[in-house]
Design a protein around this motif. Structure first.
Motif, PDB file in Angstrom:
ATOM      1  N   SER A   1     -17.368 135.018  82.582  1.00  0.00           N
ATOM      2  CA  SER A   1     -18.686 135.422  82.088  1.00  0.00           C
ATOM      3  C   SER A   1     -19.369 136.403  83.026  1.00  0.00           C
ATOM      4  O   SER A   1     -20.295 137.100  82.612  1.00  0.00           O
ATOM      5  CB  SER A   1     -19.574 134.198  81.869  1.00  0.00           C
ATOM      6  N   TRP A   2     -18.931 136.468  84.288  1.00  0.00           N
ATOM      7  CA  TRP A   2     -19.541 137.445  85.205  1.00  0.00           C
ATOM      8  C   TRP A   2     -19.285 138.871  84.707  1.00  0.00           C
ATOM      9  O   TRP A   2     -20.167 139.722  84.770  1.00  0.00           O
ATOM     10  CB  TRP A   2     -18.997 137.285  86.620  1.00  0.00           C
ATOM     11  N   GLY A   3     -18.106 139.124  84.197  1.00  0.00           N
ATOM     12  CA  GLY A   3     -17.808 140.458  83.666  1.00  0.00           C
ATOM     13  C   GLY A   3     -18.619 140.759  82.419  1.00  0.00           C
ATOM     14  O   GLY A   3     -19.163 141.849  82.259  1.00  0.00           O
TER      15      GLY A   3
ATOM     16  N   MET B   1     -21.428 139.482  81.645  1.00  0.00           N
ATOM     17  CA  MET B   1     -22.837 139.576  82.003  1.00  0.00           C
ATOM     18  C   MET B   1     -23.211 141.032  82.313  1.00  0.00           C
ATOM     19  O   MET B   1     -24.309 141.480  82.004  1.00  0.00           O
ATOM     20  CB  MET B   1     -23.123 138.696  83.218  1.00  0.00           C
ATOM     21  N   PHE B   2     -22.295 141.779  82.912  1.00  0.00           N
ATOM     22  CA  PHE B   2     -22.568 143.190  83.204  1.00  0.00           C
ATOM     23  C   PHE B   2     -22.241 144.095  82.020  1.00  0.00           C
ATOM     24  O   PHE B   2     -22.760 145.199  81.916  1.00  0.00           O
ATOM     25  CB  PHE B   2     -21.759 143.636  84.429  1.00  0.00           C
TER      26      PHE B   2
ATOM     27  N   GLN C   1     -24.594 135.142  78.940  1.00  0.00           N
ATOM     28  CA  GLN C   1     -23.399 135.174  79.779  1.00  0.00           C
ATOM     29  C   GLN C   1     -23.751 134.880  81.237  1.00  0.00           C
ATOM     30  O   GLN C   1     -22.975 134.250  81.959  1.00  0.00           O
ATOM     31  CB  GLN C   1     -22.696 136.526  79.665  1.00  0.00           C
ATOM     32  N   PHE C   2     -24.934 135.315  81.673  1.00  0.00           N
ATOM     33  CA  PHE C   2     -25.378 135.002  83.035  1.00  0.00           C
ATOM     34  C   PHE C   2     -25.540 133.502  83.214  1.00  0.00           C
ATOM     35  O   PHE C   2     -25.115 132.940  84.224  1.00  0.00           O
ATOM     36  CB  PHE C   2     -26.691 135.730  83.345  1.00  0.00           C
TER      37      PHE C   2
ATOM     38  N   ALA D   1     -22.173 132.020  83.431  1.00  0.00           N
ATOM     39  CA  ALA D   1     -21.539 132.322  84.720  1.00  0.00           C
ATOM     40  C   ALA D   1     -22.116 131.428  85.816  1.00  0.00           C
ATOM     41  O   ALA D   1     -21.392 131.018  86.732  1.00  0.00           O
ATOM     42  CB  ALA D   1     -21.725 133.788  85.066  1.00  0.00           C
ATOM     43  N   GLN D   2     -23.399 131.141  85.725  1.00  0.00           N
ATOM     44  CA  GLN D   2     -24.043 130.260  86.709  1.00  0.00           C
ATOM     45  C   GLN D   2     -23.463 128.851  86.653  1.00  0.00           C
ATOM     46  O   GLN D   2     -23.392 128.161  87.666  1.00  0.00           O
ATOM     47  CB  GLN D   2     -25.557 130.189  86.449  1.00  0.00           C
TER      48      GLN D   2
ATOM     49  N   ASN E   1     -18.360 129.415  84.658  1.00  0.00           N
ATOM     50  CA  ASN E   1     -17.406 130.188  83.866  1.00  0.00           C
ATOM     51  C   ASN E   1     -17.233 131.556  84.536  1.00  0.00           C
ATOM     52  O   ASN E   1     -18.099 132.420  84.449  1.00  0.00           O
ATOM     53  CB  ASN E   1     -17.922 130.331  82.428  1.00  0.00           C
ATOM     54  N   SER E   2     -16.096 131.777  85.189  1.00  0.00           N
ATOM     55  CA  SER E   2     -15.927 132.986  85.998  1.00  0.00           C
ATOM     56  C   SER E   2     -15.763 134.249  85.161  1.00  0.00           C
ATOM     57  O   SER E   2     -16.138 135.338  85.603  1.00  0.00           O
ATOM     58  CB  SER E   2     -14.733 132.822  86.945  1.00  0.00           C
TER      59      SER E   2
END
Length: 133
Positions: free
Chosen positions: A41-43, A45-46, A30-31, A34-35, A38-39
Motif C-alpha cells: 500500500s505504500w506504493g 499511497m503515492f 492506502q495510507f 500502509a500504516q 500492508n507494505s
C-alpha cells in the motif's frame, strides 16, 4: 467564460472534481492500510495522488484549449463563385500530368531499364529471363 458554463462543461467540471477527490480519498485509504502493515500500500499511497494530479492537468489543459479556441480571430471565408442551377459541381484538385523526363537520353542504364520494364509490361506472362535484350 460563458462557454465554460454550458451543461457539457459543467459535467466536465463535476467529473474532474469527483475523479480528483476520489483519487485523493483512495490515496488516504492506502495510507491508512500502509500504516496498519500492508507494505504494498505504500506504493499505491503515492500513486493515487499522481492520478489526481493527472486529472487536474487534463482538466486545466482542456480549459486552456477551449479558451484559446474561443479567442481565435474569425477570418472571412472566400466568397463562393456564383453557380448556375443545374451546372456541375467542380472540385479544385491539383492535376498531375505525367511528363517524360529529358534525362532518359543522358543515362543509358536508365534507358535500358525502362526498355526492360516496357517489355515486361507488354509481355505479362513472360519470365525475366525471356527478355531478349
Amino acid at each position: 467564460m460563458k462557454g465554460l458554463w454550458t451543461p457539457a462543461w459543467i459535467a466536465r467540471h463535476v467529473l474532474a472534481v469527483v475523479l480528483t477527490t476520489g483519487c485523493l480519498v483512495l490515496g488516504w485509504w492506502q495510507f491508512s492500510r500502509a500504516q496498519s502493515g500492508n507494505s504494498i500500500s505504500w506504493g499505491y499511497m503515492f500513486e493515487w495522488p499522481v492520478f489526481a494530479a493527472f486529472v487536474v492537468f487534463l482538466w486545466w489543459r482542456e480549459v486552456q484549449l477551449f479558451r484559446k479556441k474561443g479567442t481565435k480571430e474569425v477570418t472571412p471565408e472566400e466568397p463562393e463563385k456564383e453557380r448556375l442551377p443545374g451546372s456541375p459541381v467542380t472540385v479544385g484538385r491539383p492535376v498531375r500530368v505525367a511528363t517524360r523526363s529529358t534525362t532518359d537520353d543522358d543515362d543509358p542504364e536508365l534507358t535500358a531499364y525502362n526498355d526492360y520494364l516496357a517489355w515486361l509490361n507488354a509481355h505479362p506472362g513472360a519470365r525475366p529471363s525471356d527478355y531478349p535484350g
